[in-house]
Design an enzyme around this catalytic site. Structure first.
Site, PDB file in Angstrom:
ATOM      1  N   TYR A  19       0.808  -1.222   0.000  1.00 11.13           N
ATOM      2  CA  TYR A  19       0.000   0.000   0.000  1.00 11.13           C
ATOM      3  C   TYR A  19       0.840   1.270   0.000  1.00 11.13           C
ATOM      4  O   TYR A  19       0.307   2.362  -0.047  1.00 11.13           O
ATOM      5  CB  TYR A  19      -0.914   0.005   1.243  1.00 11.13           C
ATOM      6  CG  TYR A  19      -0.137  -0.157   2.532  1.00 11.13           C
ATOM      7  CD1 TYR A  19       0.484   0.945   3.132  1.00 11.13           C
ATOM      8  CD2 TYR A  19       0.019  -1.402   3.128  1.00 11.13           C
ATOM      9  CE1 TYR A  19       1.225   0.799   4.286  1.00 11.13           C
ATOM     10  CE2 TYR A  19       0.755  -1.552   4.283  1.00 11.13           C
ATOM     11  CZ  TYR A  19       1.362  -0.444   4.859  1.00 11.13           C
ATOM     12  OH  TYR A  19       2.107  -0.593   6.000  1.00 11.13           O
ATOM     13  N   GLY A  20       2.170   1.134   0.071  1.00  7.14           N
ATOM     14  CA  GLY A  20       3.014   2.320   0.223  1.00  7.14           C
ATOM     15  C   GLY A  20       4.178   2.376  -0.749  1.00  7.14           C
ATOM     16  O   GLY A  20       3.988   2.333  -1.961  1.00  7.14           O
ATOM     17  N   THR A  21       5.386   2.418  -0.193  1.00  8.14           N
ATOM     18  CA  THR A  21       6.576   2.668  -1.015  1.00  8.14           C
ATOM     19  C   THR A  21       6.986   1.485  -1.884  1.00  8.14           C
ATOM     20  O   THR A  21       7.865   1.636  -2.733  1.00  8.14           O
ATOM     21  CB  THR A  21       7.766   3.088  -0.124  1.00  8.14           C
ATOM     22  OG1 THR A  21       8.055   2.023   0.788  1.00  8.14           O
ATOM     23  CG2 THR A  21       7.458   4.362   0.644  1.00  8.14           C
ATOM     24  N   LEU A  22       6.372   0.314  -1.695  1.00  9.40           N
ATOM     25  CA  LEU A  22       6.680  -0.831  -2.563  1.00  9.40           C
ATOM     26  C   LEU A  22       5.872  -0.802  -3.864  1.00  9.40           C
ATOM     27  O   LEU A  22       6.141  -1.566  -4.786  1.00  9.40           O
ATOM     28  CB  LEU A  22       6.405  -2.153  -1.831  1.00  9.40           C
ATOM     29  CG  LEU A  22       7.468  -2.584  -0.821  1.00  9.40           C
ATOM     30  CD1 LEU A  22       6.938  -3.704   0.064  1.00  9.40           C
ATOM     31  CD2 LEU A  22       8.749  -3.025  -1.521  1.00  9.40           C
ATOM     32  N   GLU A  94      10.963  -4.512   5.707  1.00  8.86           N
ATOM     33  CA  GLU A  94       9.919  -4.014   6.608  1.00  8.86           C
ATOM     34  C   GLU A  94      10.284  -4.138   8.089  1.00  8.86           C
ATOM     35  O   GLU A  94       9.501  -3.769   8.957  1.00  8.86           O
ATOM     36  CB  GLU A  94       8.589  -4.742   6.338  1.00  8.86           C
ATOM     37  CG  GLU A  94       8.091  -4.629   4.909  1.00  8.86           C
ATOM     38  CD  GLU A  94       7.674  -3.219   4.497  1.00  8.86           C
ATOM     39  OE1 GLU A  94       7.724  -2.302   5.328  1.00  8.86           O
ATOM     40  OE2 GLU A  94       7.277  -3.040   3.335  1.00  8.86           O
TER      41      GLU A  94
END
Length: 188
Positions: A19-22, A94
């Site tokens: 949901y983010g920087t990936l 993570e």
């Protein structure tokens, strides 16, 4: 019995909701690209959480999904099938062993009919259970309070504005130190 239909791929891959920087177009997607190139990950489509969850920013505009179903928004993200080797690389990024994030289950509904339709083989309903990296319990509540109960439905360029890459952050402080400082600082 009943195992004849299982393919090796299904037993060796984990579905991970990012949901983010990936996600594509964000700073840590280079890791996902490496995993795709090495055959350790494949893109499954754009999906949305079945339940509402708070998606908030912490220090350095780092995104965090809080495991508080019912609050926040239906969060949009990308789904990847990841090999055990790929999963250990993601867990390392993570900070699973360091108490940064925690990998737990989340239910998704398809957010994008064209790309999201290929999960029907893995689930009989319109939702499926996959895994996501949530904020660790040790700071989740303070992060929610610090954001004053405000969250967003997708981590976009707008939310990512001001994101600071890990190597550009003060190195003498740990990730958890950064979080502690952030949650105890006044809101903007």
């Amino acid at each position: 019995m009943g195992h004849e239909t299982m393919t090796p791929a299904k037993t060796t891959t984990t579905l991970v909701f990012t949901y983010g920087t990936l996600k594509r177009g964000f700073s840590n997607h280079v890791l996902m690209q490496d995993l795709i190139r090495s055959g350790d990950a494949s893109f499954k489509g754009v999906y949305q959480t079945l339940d509402k969850y708070p998606l908030v920013c912490g220090p350095y505009r780092v995104p965090f999904l809080l495991n508080k179903p019912g609050s926040g928004h239906h969060v949009t993200g990308e789904l990847y099938a990841v090999s055990p080797r790929g999963l250990s690389r993601l867990d390392e990024l993570e900070g699973i062993s360091r108490g940064h994030y925690i990998r737990q289950q989340i239910r998704l509904a398809s957010a994008d009919e064209e790309e999201g339709g290929d999960l029907e083989t893995e689930t009989s309903s319109s939702s499926c259970v996959v895994e996501a990296y949530y904020a660790h319990k040790s700071y989740e509540e303070e992060l929610w309070k610090r954001n004053r109960g405000r969250s967003f439905g997708a981590y976009t360029e707008n939310e990512a504005r001001g994101y600071v890459k890990r190597n550009d952050r003060p190195q003498h402080l740990s990730f958890l130190d950064h979080i502690r400082i952030f949650v105890s600082s006044p809101c903007d």
